[in-house]
Design a protein around this motif. Structure first.
Motif, PDB file in Angstrom:
ATOM      1  N   HIS A 138       0.867  -1.183   0.000  1.00  0.00           N
ATOM      2  CA  HIS A 138       0.000   0.000   0.000  1.00  0.00           C
ATOM      3  C   HIS A 138       0.899   1.226   0.000  1.00  0.00           C
ATOM      4  O   HIS A 138       2.095   1.142   0.287  1.00  0.00           O
ATOM      5  CB  HIS A 138      -0.970  -0.023   1.170  1.00  0.00           C
ATOM      6  N   ALA A 139       0.298   2.377  -0.317  1.00  0.00           N
ATOM      7  CA  ALA A 139       1.133   3.547  -0.599  1.00  0.00           C
ATOM      8  C   ALA A 139       1.452   4.386   0.629  1.00  0.00           C
ATOM      9  O   ALA A 139       2.507   5.021   0.687  1.00  0.00           O
ATOM     10  CB  ALA A 139       0.458   4.418  -1.656  1.00  0.00           C
ATOM     11  N   ALA A 174      -1.739   6.663  -7.438  1.00  0.00           N
ATOM     12  CA  ALA A 174      -0.817   7.779  -7.672  1.00  0.00           C
ATOM     13  C   ALA A 174       0.646   7.393  -7.426  1.00  0.00           C
ATOM     14  O   ALA A 174       1.552   8.121  -7.822  1.00  0.00           O
ATOM     15  CB  ALA A 174      -1.198   8.950  -6.763  1.00  0.00           C
ATOM     16  N   ALA A 175       0.871   6.275  -6.785  1.00  0.00           N
ATOM     17  CA  ALA A 175       2.246   5.882  -6.411  1.00  0.00           C
ATOM     18  C   ALA A 175       2.917   5.111  -7.547  1.00  0.00           C
ATOM     19  O   ALA A 175       2.259   4.388  -8.305  1.00  0.00           O
ATOM     20  CB  ALA A 175       2.216   5.013  -5.158  1.00  0.00           C
ATOM     21  N   THR A 176       4.229   5.267  -7.651  1.00  0.00           N
ATOM     22  CA  THR A 176       4.975   4.480  -8.639  1.00  0.00           C
ATOM     23  C   THR A 176       5.290   3.098  -8.064  1.00  0.00           C
ATOM     24  O   THR A 176       5.253   2.895  -6.838  1.00  0.00           O
ATOM     25  CB  THR A 176       6.316   5.156  -8.994  1.00  0.00           C
ATOM     26  N   ALA A 177       5.632   2.184  -8.959  1.00  0.00           N
ATOM     27  CA  ALA A 177       6.000   0.833  -8.518  1.00  0.00           C
ATOM     28  C   ALA A 177       7.213   0.885  -7.582  1.00  0.00           C
ATOM     29  O   ALA A 177       7.277   0.155  -6.589  1.00  0.00           O
ATOM     30  CB  ALA A 177       6.288  -0.047  -9.725  1.00  0.00           C
ATOM     31  N   LEU A 180       6.165   1.959  -4.104  1.00  0.00           N
ATOM     32  CA  LEU A 180       5.455   0.869  -3.408  1.00  0.00           C
ATOM     33  C   LEU A 180       6.447  -0.187  -2.925  1.00  0.00           C
ATOM     34  O   LEU A 180       6.342  -0.701  -1.808  1.00  0.00           O
ATOM     35  CB  LEU A 180       4.422   0.228  -4.333  1.00  0.00           C
ATOM     36  N   LYS A 181       7.409  -0.484  -3.778  1.00  0.00           N
ATOM     37  CA  LYS A 181       8.375  -1.528  -3.409  1.00  0.00           C
ATOM     38  C   LYS A 181       9.218  -1.103  -2.209  1.00  0.00           C
ATOM     39  O   LYS A 181       9.468  -1.887  -1.299  1.00  0.00           O
ATOM     40  CB  LYS A 181       9.280  -1.867  -4.591  1.00  0.00           C
ATOM     41  N   GLU A 221       7.873  -9.880  -7.449  1.00  0.00           N
ATOM     42  CA  GLU A 221       9.238  -9.344  -7.393  1.00  0.00           C
ATOM     43  C   GLU A 221       9.783  -9.393  -5.964  1.00  0.00           C
ATOM     44  O   GLU A 221      10.935  -9.771  -5.735  1.00  0.00           O
ATOM     45  CB  GLU A 221       9.251  -7.898  -7.905  1.00  0.00           C
ATOM     46  N   LEU A 222       8.954  -9.010  -5.022  1.00  0.00           N
ATOM     47  CA  LEU A 222       9.400  -9.022  -3.618  1.00  0.00           C
ATOM     48  C   LEU A 222       9.739 -10.442  -3.164  1.00  0.00           C
ATOM     49  O   LEU A 222      10.704 -10.660  -2.430  1.00  0.00           O
ATOM     50  CB  LEU A 222       8.317  -8.425  -2.713  1.00  0.00           C
ATOM     51  N   ALA A 223       8.943 -11.401  -3.605  1.00  0.00           N
ATOM     52  CA  ALA A 223       9.199 -12.796  -3.228  1.00  0.00           C
ATOM     53  C   ALA A 223      10.569 -13.247  -3.741  1.00  0.00           C
ATOM     54  O   ALA A 223      11.247 -14.047  -3.095  1.00  0.00           O
ATOM     55  CB  ALA A 223       8.102 -13.698  -3.772  1.00  0.00           C
TER      56      ALA A 223
END
Ligand SMILES: [Zn+2]
Length: 477
Positions: A138-139, A174-177, A180-181, A221-223
């Motif tokens: 979440h942002a 509104a947030a970029t990837a 968020l990452k 990606e996080l995994a």
């Protein structure tokens, strides 16, 4: 206690080696000489993690080793069976548990002598927590709403004014990837610092194709980029998004988007294992939820549900009918729902962090569920609106104080039963031969002190697949 011992042939761990070194260097400012009470933990942890993959590790100095071994999932009186070994030890090979027993039993094994040594200095060790319900990506926080709630605005009033979930949707779109990452990675480090080694993560703050995919791709990606296991859930049916609310038949049109576009796309890219629905007043009806979950199943996604949090909608019965992996929340279930859950294979996942944060007096009837024989699990429901905590130890404290669960029941609900709720109970959730060496070590004299010391994190070390991913900077000893 029987000694459990495995043969050879373990598969290699898959986590990138560099992550562990980075985390360790970040967490441990300097490598001080160990005191007798500390044993060789800090220095050995670092040495162990600088070795090539495939090492074996002997873990000793565990005053109480909570293995949670035996039949799972735990129901009724078996929920309080921790299968505890005093002065316990573990032999880890290639990230998996090769042997578990008392120190005397495990130290005497042929493979133990050549293994790296990790002495936990008399601390308490248990399986890493399995947090089976989070909204990881979440942002931003919703602290502004927190203040309004304290001043008397209800959850639903805030939602009607565009706050609540829709507020998080606006911020996420509104947030970029990358933004968020970055936030999610910080959270994952904190999950690890509180003893969690596997967690579920839901989408549901995107609510259109591009933004739901933006979240689900983050899960993947996080995994791959950090050590915790992440189980991905598609929650496109969280609420009807704002742009559809303005249209005639907006809810129906959003259902069509879910069925004809979102679900096929998620399945095609293999971005989720489960499909979830928020079945409640102000979200989706039982009939709509059934449609979404059946469509999800056709695309290979197993069902799970947000059920009976704000009102009783029949969601629990639906979850059982659809053989859902779990139904979560359950503050408003009745006696017949409890009996139905007790006869079912669906986990009853309780999220007391929500009730605590919202200041609600009504918690889920944990005692009745356990006594009836339901499979009770505990999770954080980590999210920015109703449960902004990622601390499973805090959830244990709430489970004991508010749900009247014993410390042993709470620990089993947060480990083996959480693993069952995610269909990972063959891999994680207990310390048994062949399972992943996912271990949370606590700086306490007795496991009951984990929930007893509420609001303080006594997690001293976290091990994922045999490798140290968190070590506390300070020791009380
Ligand atoms: Zn939730």
């Amino acid at each position: 206690m029987q000694l459990h011992l495995a043969g050879d042939g373990w598969q290699s761990p898959v986590w990138p080696h560099s992550f562990f070194l980075l985390v360790l260097l970040d967490q441990i400012p300097c490598c001080q000489p160990p005191t007798p009470a500390q044993g060789l933990c800090y220095t050995e942890a670092i040495r162990h993690n600088t070795r090539a993959l495939g090492d074996s590790l002997l873990i000793t100095g565990v005053s109480q080793l909570l293995t949670l071994g035996g039949r799972g999932p735990r129901r009724g009186s078996s929920l309080s069976n921790l299968d505890l070994i005093e002065d316990g030890a573990l032999l880890v090979r290639d990230g998996l548990i090769a042997a578990v027993g008392t120190r005397g039993q495990v130290e005497g094994l042929p493979g133990a002598r050549a293994a790296g040594k990790l002495d936990l200095g008399g601390r308490v060790a248990l399986p890493g927590f399995v947090d089976s319900h989070t909204h990881l990506v979440h942002a931003a926080s919703r602290a502004e709403e927190y203040e309004l709630k304290i001043q008397g605005a209800s959850y639903e009033e805030i939602a009607r004014k565009g706050g609540g979930i829709l507020n998080s949707v606006e911020k996420l779109r509104a947030a970029t990837a990358d933004e968020l990452k970055k936030r999610a990675l910080e959270a994952l480090k904190q999950f690890a610092a509180h003893g969690t080694t596997t967690l579920e993560a839901k989408s549901g703050y995107g609510l259109d194709v591009a933004n739901e995919l933006k979240i689900l791709k983050q899960h993947k990606e996080l995994a791959a980029e950090q050590p915790l296991d992440i189980v991905s859930t598609f929650l496109g049916a969280h609420v009807v998004p704002q742009e559809f609310r303005k249209k005639a038949d907006g809810a129906k049109r959003y259902m069509l988007l879910l069925e004809e576009n979102l679900l096929p796309t998620v399945a095609e890219h293999q971005l989720a294992e489960f499909c979830d629905v928020f079945c409640d007043r102000g979200a989706f009806s039982a009939a709509e939820s059934k449609r979404v979950l059946q469509a999800g199943r056709q695309w290979g996604l197993a069902p799970r549900m947000h059920a009976e949090q704000l009102s009783r909608t029949g969601a629990t019965r639906l979850a059982i009918l659809l053989r859902a992996a779990s139904c979560d929340h359950l503050e408003n279930i009745n006696k017949s729902d409890i009996q139905a859950l007790a006869k079912s294979e669906t986990a009853a996942t309780l999220l007391p962090g929500c009730d605590f944060h919202l200041g609600w007096k009504k918690y889920a009837p944990a005692r009745a569920l356990i006594d009836a024989g339901a499979i009770v699990a505990l999770a954080t429901d980590y999210n920015p609106g109703t449960s902004p905590t990622l601390s499973m130890p805090m959830i244990l404290s709430l489970a004991c104080a508010q749900l009247r669960m014993t410390p042993a029941e709470a620990i089993a609900a947060a480990t083996i039963n959480g693993a069952y709720a995610l269909r990972r109970d063959k891999q994680v959730g207990s310390l048994e031969v062949g399972k992943q060496a996912d271990i949370a070590v606590f700086e306490v004299a007795d496991y009951r002190e984990i929930p007893y010391y509420f609001g303080v994190n006594h997690c001293w070390m976290t091990i994922k697949r045999g490798r140290v991913i968190h070590a506390a900077k300070e020791s009380r000893n």
